[in-house]
Design an enzyme around this catalytic site. Structure first.
Site, short mmCIF file in Angstrom:
data_model
loop_
_atom_site.label_atom_id
_atom_site.label_comp_id
_atom_site.label_asym_id
_atom_site.label_seq_id
_atom_site.Cartn_x
_atom_site.Cartn_y
_atom_site.Cartn_z
N GLY A 14 -15.27 -6.30 -12.63
CA GLY A 14 -14.75 -5.47 -13.71
C GLY A 14 -13.59 -6.06 -14.49
O GLY A 14 -12.88 -5.34 -15.19
N GLU A 53 0.83 -1.20 0.00
CA GLU A 53 0.00 0.00 0.00
C GLU A 53 0.87 1.25 0.00
O GLU A 53 0.51 2.26 -0.60
CB GLU A 53 -0.95 0.00 1.20
CG GLU A 53 -1.94 -1.16 1.23
CD GLU A 53 -2.71 -1.35 -0.07
OE1 GLU A 53 -2.91 -0.36 -0.79
OE2 GLU A 53 -3.10 -2.50 -0.35
N HIS A 96 1.68 2.25 -3.52
CA HIS A 96 0.63 3.06 -4.16
C HIS A 96 0.72 4.49 -3.64
O HIS A 96 0.60 5.46 -4.39
CB HIS A 96 -0.76 2.51 -3.80
CG HIS A 96 -1.14 1.25 -4.52
ND1 HIS A 96 -1.09 1.14 -5.89
CD2 HIS A 96 -1.59 0.06 -4.06
CE1 HIS A 96 -1.50 -0.08 -6.23
NE2 HIS A 96 -1.80 -0.76 -5.15
N ILE A 149 -14.92 -12.02 -13.93
CA ILE A 149 -15.11 -11.57 -15.32
C ILE A 149 -16.59 -11.46 -15.71
O ILE A 149 -16.91 -10.78 -16.67
CB ILE A 149 -14.36 -12.48 -16.33
CG1 ILE A 149 -14.98 -13.88 -16.41
CG2 ILE A 149 -12.89 -12.58 -15.97
CD1 ILE A 149 -14.49 -14.66 -17.63
ZN ZN Z 1 -2.56 -2.75 -4.95
#
Ligand code: ZN
Length: 716
Positions: free
Chosen positions: A633, A497, A500, A629
């Site tokens: 998404g 995290e 990100h 799927i």
């Molecule tokens: Zn991630």
């Protein structure tokens, strides 16, 4: 927003760190409709203005400019994002029934506003007009504009009359089918149960699982006795949900029960009222129709239009590289499981079935390296892990991370801390982030995530706004004198995290639409996060932070070796499994035809001999529960998991190449990573950003090696 409205509703302040404590469910119900009313009014005014400007421009007047279209659009979206973002955030981390209700009551209207802006004909025409003068825009602007136009086109804005009506009707039907599909899976999962009453039926199960099963029996409580089920005496209720079925298949010594539960699991939603088979054919047929309406040959092309992967062929190429490397390894791994079963004198050793695989893999794993995740916790107290992580970031990216004192920034819970990120060289402030590390069952959503609190930009007063991230984890809280002690998985999650977060916080892009993680193709968005995970296995990084919280002893070398071995254990099988799913998904959306004489399940079975080492059993209807799927998404996008791993492994291998111990080189490579991947975000294509860092296009070599596999040369 008028000053009076923003003072009476802190939720409508629209800038700065949100005053979390002042935001009540009542306010959500009152302020969000007010905001949407204003935004809808402003959107109408913008549309009217653009309509006038478009006709003036076509009559020879001044052409439309960026600031007339993109900036007002961004400001409308940003005001909604700020306010609704806080509500969604609080809904995730401080949930109460009242707040959830308030959130739900506004959600449809918020989504409707987004759809209205995203499907506005006038705005689309204005963007097209801007596109005609693209030569006057810089590269970042061109990329933002192209993405905006593409997204609107994929929503069918460019279609006319009956074609557009059919498109919209199909979109609605697809949404309904997706939700039916998901509900069928959920119902099929929930309706199957198996009551176990004899202690021999739970042989081998760990106490935590027995407690979970006894708890399920108590909750179901159909019969006297069930109501006071206990982990030791039973009864125990088995079900098909992941938390029960996964450990059961792993630990149960009762082969007959493993078979029963496995057969039920793979046949979910494939018969009776809950049969997803017909839905799958309908969904695939409708997606193909939609793709053709939009001018694409198939749905896979629609999916790839907004991704880094350039074509179906490119994805197939990658999957084939991984398949060639993984297949022989998966065969060997299966053979090792057979030998393990044989050493234990198990009858199934001669012919392992799918319901034996998890069980013998667990036996072999324990025999090979006896790695007990729980036992490592004392080496990973949160504070030390943070120092290790921050130290690594300072070393690689030349940033300094400092904790603030309580009260310096508004928060939503006493456990939450706010940190500032400073440039290492100049000391200039770059960004900030919230860390909310501990689980709070009942009020905080599970899992871990990074989200945007503030994006890099400029305030209404013209001041620069620094990016701020939310970093949310769910690890064990401190207990009395004992600090929060983390499992290795939790350490990896925190690093993930934070990766990100770094891309969000270290962006240098001036245009908010492409700053940080914005406008990054989603098959590339996991690059910085998975990249950071790699450092958890780096000796210097790991040994630097893994010290026993009481004795200060470093992590024993043997445990470090076990962590490395565990990383690649059954790596061939794991890779092959992902290839099987990804290739099935891709072929269904690029090759399958409604009247081609082949069912989707037949297509999958045709792929099985080369992408599985144990053929699916006859009742295996995996597609009927492939929610990723058909209800999520991921359609024609399942490959993204592996695609992003290729990028992150290859990026890390740049450090391996220069030598993880060669400080000057590691530092130089880290700076380059900051100046490319972390800084450029969505302002350039991910391929360009990657090449700027790596000096060449991505290669799957590093991922294959990190998975414990060997690349197999391919005839081209
Ligand atoms: Zn991630």
């Amino acid at each position: 927003m008028t000053p009076s409205a923003s003072t009476s509703f802190p939720l409508l302040a629209g800038e700065g760190l949100p005053p979390f404590e002042a935001i009540t469910p009542e306010q959500v119900r009152q302020a969000i409709p007010l905001l949407l009313e204003q935004l809808n009014g402003e959107l109408s005014a913008l549309e009217a203005r653009l309509e006038q400007r478009l006709s003036a421009a076509s009559g020879g007047g001044q052409p439309l400019g960026w600031s007339e279209v993109m900036e007002p659009l961004h400001h409308l979206g940003e005001r909604l994002r700020w306010s609704w973002g806080v509500v969604s955030h609080l809904n995730g981390v401080c949930n109460t029934p009242d707040l959830r209700d308030a959130h739900q009551s506004q959600q449809a209207a918020v989504v409707a506003f987004g759809s209205r802006a995203g499907q506005s004909r006038v705005i689309y025409q204005a963007l097209e007009a801007l596109q005609q003068q693209a030569s006057q825009l810089d590269a970042t602007q061109q990329r933002i504009l192209a993405a905006e136009l593409r997204d609107m086109q994929l929503r069918g804005v460019g279609l006319e009359g009956a074609e557009q009506e059919a498109f919209n009707a199909t979109t609605t039907e697809l949404a309904r089918l997706a939700s039916d599909f998901g509900n069928h899976v959920l119902d099929a999962t929930n309706t199957w149960t198996l009551k176990l009453s004899d202690p021999s039926e739970v042989a081998g199960l760990p106490d935590s699982l027995k407690e979970l099963l006894a708890q399920a029996a108590r909750q179901a409580g159909q019969e006297p006795g069930d109501a006071d089920a206990s982990a030791a005496a039973g009864p125990w209720l088995l079900g098909l949900d992941m938390p029960r079925v996964v450990p059961f298949l792993k630990y149960s010594r009762r082969r007959d029960l493993r078979e029963t539960v496995y057969r039920a699991q793979v046949a979910r939603a494939s018969s009776g009222d809950l049969n997803n088979g017909p839905l799958i054919e309908r969904i695939l047929a409708l997606r193909l129709e939609q793709a053709r309406r939009l001018g694409y040959a198939n749905w896979a092309e629609v999916s790839l239009a907004s991704k880094m992967a350039g074509s179906v062929a490119e994805v197939e190429q990658l999957l084939e590289e991984l398949r060639l490397a993984a297949y022989p390894a998966a065969q060997q791994e299966l053979e090792q499981l057979r030998q393990c079963a044989s050493r234990h004198g198990a009858a199934e050793a001669s012919e392992l079935k799918p319901w034996d695989v998890s069980f013998w893999a667990e036996v072999l794993r324990q025999e090979s390296f006896e790695l007990d995740g729980e036992a490592l916790r004392p080496w990973f107290p949160l504070e030390q892990v943070l120092q290790g992580l921050f130290g690594l970031c300072q070393r690689l990216f030349d940033i300094r991370i400092v904790s603030t004192d309580p009260g310096e920034a508004p928060t939503w819970h006493p456990d939450v801390r706010y940190f500032r990120v400073l440039d290492g060289a100049s000391g200039a402030p770059l960004a900030g982030f919230y860390l909310d590390p501990f689980s709070r069952p009942g009020s905080k959503r599970g899992g871990a995530w990074m989200d945007e609190c503030l994006g890099r930009g400029v305030s209404r007063a013209g001041e620069p706004v620094l990016p701020v991230a939310y970093l949310i984890c769910n690890q064990s809280p401190p207990m009395g004198e004992t600090p929060s002690l983390m499992t290795f998985d939790e350490v990896e999650t925190l690093f993930h995290e934070f990766g990100h977060g770094l891309q969000h916080m270290l962006t240098t892009v001036e245009r908010p639409q492409a700053a940080g993680i914005n406008n990054v193709e989603w098959d590339a968005v996991e690059l910085p996060s998975q990249f950071m995970e790699n450092w958890c296995y780096d000796r210097n990084t790991l040994m630097g932070m893994a010290r026993h919280w009481q004795t200060g002893e470093p992590l024993p070398e043997a445990d470090y070796q076990k962590l490395l071995a565990a990383r690649t254990f059954m790596g061939g099988s794991a890779t092959l499994r992902q290839v099987h799913f990804a290739l099935t998904d891709l072929r269904l959306h690029s090759q399958w035809m409604p009247d081609g004489g082949q069912s989707p399940e037949q297509l999958r079975r045709e792929l099985a001999p080369t992408t599985t080492v144990l053929e699916p059993i006859p009742e295996d209807a995996f597609l009927c529960a492939f929610s990723h799927i058909f209800a999520g998404g991921y359609s024609a996008g399942y490959y993204s998991y592996k695609w992003a791993e290729v990028l992150s492994a290859d990026a890390f291998s740049a450090f391996e190449e220069v030598g993880l111990d060669v400080e000057d080189e590691v530092v130089a490579t880290g700076r380059r990573f900051r100046d490319t991947v972390l800084s450029l975000g969505g302002s350039r294509s991910p391929a360009e950003v990657f090449e700027a860092f790596r000096g060449r296009p991505p290669s799957s070599e590093a991922l294959i090696r990190h998975s414990g596999l060997k690349a197999v040369p391919q005839a081209r």
